[in-house]
Design a protein around this motif. Structure first.
Motif, PDB file in Angstrom:
ATOM      1  N   ARG A  61       0.704  -1.432   0.177  1.00 36.83           N
ATOM      2  CA  ARG A  61      -0.433  -0.375   0.101  1.00 36.83           C
ATOM      3  C   ARG A  61       1.139   1.327  -0.147  1.00 36.83           C
ATOM      4  N   ILE A  62       2.037   0.901   0.596  1.00 34.34           N
ATOM      5  CA  ILE A  62       2.980   2.013   1.004  1.00 34.34           C
ATOM      6  C   ILE A  62       3.577   2.622  -0.143  1.00 34.34           C
ATOM      7  N   ALA A  63       3.816   1.701  -0.716  1.00 35.93           N
ATOM      8  CA  ALA A  63       5.957   1.441  -2.347  1.00 35.93           C
ATOM      9  C   ALA A  63       5.072   2.222  -2.992  1.00 35.93           C
ATOM     10  N   PRO A  64       5.818   3.188  -3.505  1.00 41.12           N
ATOM     11  CA  PRO A  64       5.124   3.845  -4.994  1.00 41.12           C
ATOM     12  C   PRO A  64       5.428   2.725  -6.294  1.00 41.12           C
ATOM     13  N   ALA A  65       5.223   2.887  -7.312  1.00 42.03           N
ATOM     14  CA  ALA A  65       4.435   2.046  -8.508  1.00 42.03           C
ATOM     15  C   ALA A  65       5.999   2.067  -8.932  1.00 42.03           C
ATOM     16  N   LYS A 109      13.558  -7.340   4.598  1.00 44.06           N
ATOM     17  CA  LYS A 109      13.272  -6.853   3.236  1.00 44.06           C
ATOM     18  C   LYS A 109      12.031  -5.175   3.679  1.00 44.06           C
ATOM     19  N   THR A 110      10.987  -5.872   4.012  1.00 41.50           N
ATOM     20  CA  THR A 110       9.665  -5.150   4.046  1.00 41.50           C
ATOM     21  C   THR A 110       9.903  -4.541   5.577  1.00 41.50           C
ATOM     22  N   MET A 111      10.185  -4.929   6.704  1.00 43.61           N
ATOM     23  CA  MET A 111      10.956  -3.990   8.047  1.00 43.61           C
ATOM     24  C   MET A 111      11.479  -2.831   7.357  1.00 43.61           C
ATOM     25  N   VAL A 112      12.816  -3.130   6.945  1.00 43.31           N
ATOM     26  CA  VAL A 112      13.714  -2.014   6.375  1.00 43.31           C
ATOM     27  C   VAL A 112      13.110  -1.033   5.693  1.00 43.31           C
ATOM     28  N   PHE A 113      12.176  -1.424   4.447  1.00 42.92           N
ATOM     29  CA  PHE A 113      11.397  -0.731   3.635  1.00 42.92           C
ATOM     30  C   PHE A 113      10.155   0.324   5.074  1.00 42.92           C
ATOM     31  N   LEU A 114       9.428  -0.419   5.653  1.00 42.82           N
ATOM     32  CA  LEU A 114       8.568   0.560   6.626  1.00 42.82           C
ATOM     33  C   LEU A 114       9.352   1.227   7.202  1.00 42.82           C
ATOM     34  N   ARG A 115      10.251   0.846   7.949  1.00 41.96           N
ATOM     35  CA  ARG A 115      11.361   2.456   8.751  1.00 41.96           C
ATOM     36  C   ARG A 115      11.506   3.074   8.400  1.00 41.96           C
ATOM     37  N   GLY A 116      11.428   2.995   6.806  1.00 41.81           N
ATOM     38  CA  GLY A 116      11.796   4.477   5.749  1.00 41.81           C
ATOM     39  C   GLY A 116      10.606   4.927   5.934  1.00 41.81           C
ATOM     40  N   ALA A 117       9.716   5.044   5.699  1.00 41.28           N
ATOM     41  CA  ALA A 117       8.257   5.264   5.560  1.00 41.28           C
ATOM     42  C   ALA A 117       7.978   6.426   6.806  1.00 41.28           C
TER      43      ALA A 117
END
Length: 141
Positions: A61-65, A109-117
């Protein structure tokens, strides 16, 4: 001598915008970590599957296309769908080797991404997921 000293100002934590239920980073990351640890063990339950699914769904839901994390999150969702289908057939939750590899790598990998959101993005995505679940009774897979 202590009578003429200026009193110290009391520490007051600054207010922050946080998603519903998120007080500390560890509270946000702990369910995904616990679910990845429970995979392949006897105490792997339905709640662990939902924790992994929510992690992947929030990322989608958060990641851009076109973001590099989207295929990882989609692979996680597909692995979770296989786990849920097998659990529906057999009545027990279990994970095979391929699913475990995809989910263990994906959680990190998703937790690293979500930490940056930003917290606002996470809150909006969480509210959208809750609204979708209340409307349809299921999360999109």
């Amino acid at each position: 001598m202590g009578a003429n000293k200026k009193p110290r100002k009391r520490y007051v934590q600054k207010p922050a915008v946080l998603p519903a239920g998120l007080c500390k980073d560890i509270a946000f990351e702990m369910p995904g970590f616990q679910a990845s640890e429970a995979m392949g063990k006897g105490h792997f339950q339905e709640q662990h599957v939902y924790d992994l699914l929510s992690n992947a769904d929030m990322t989608r839901r958060i990641a851009p296309a076109g973001h590099a994390i989207l295929p990882v999150a989609q692979a996680m969702v597909e692995a979770i769908a296989e786990i849920q289908a097998r659990a529906h057939r057999t009545g027990t939750f279990g994970v095979n080797g391929d699913e475990m590899r995809v989910l263990r790598d994906g959680v990190g990998k998703t937790m690293v991404f979500l930490r940056g959101a930003s917290n606002v993005e996470i809150a909006c995505a969480g509210l959208a997921a809750v609204r979708e679940f209340n409307r349809t009774g299921v999360l999109r897979v």
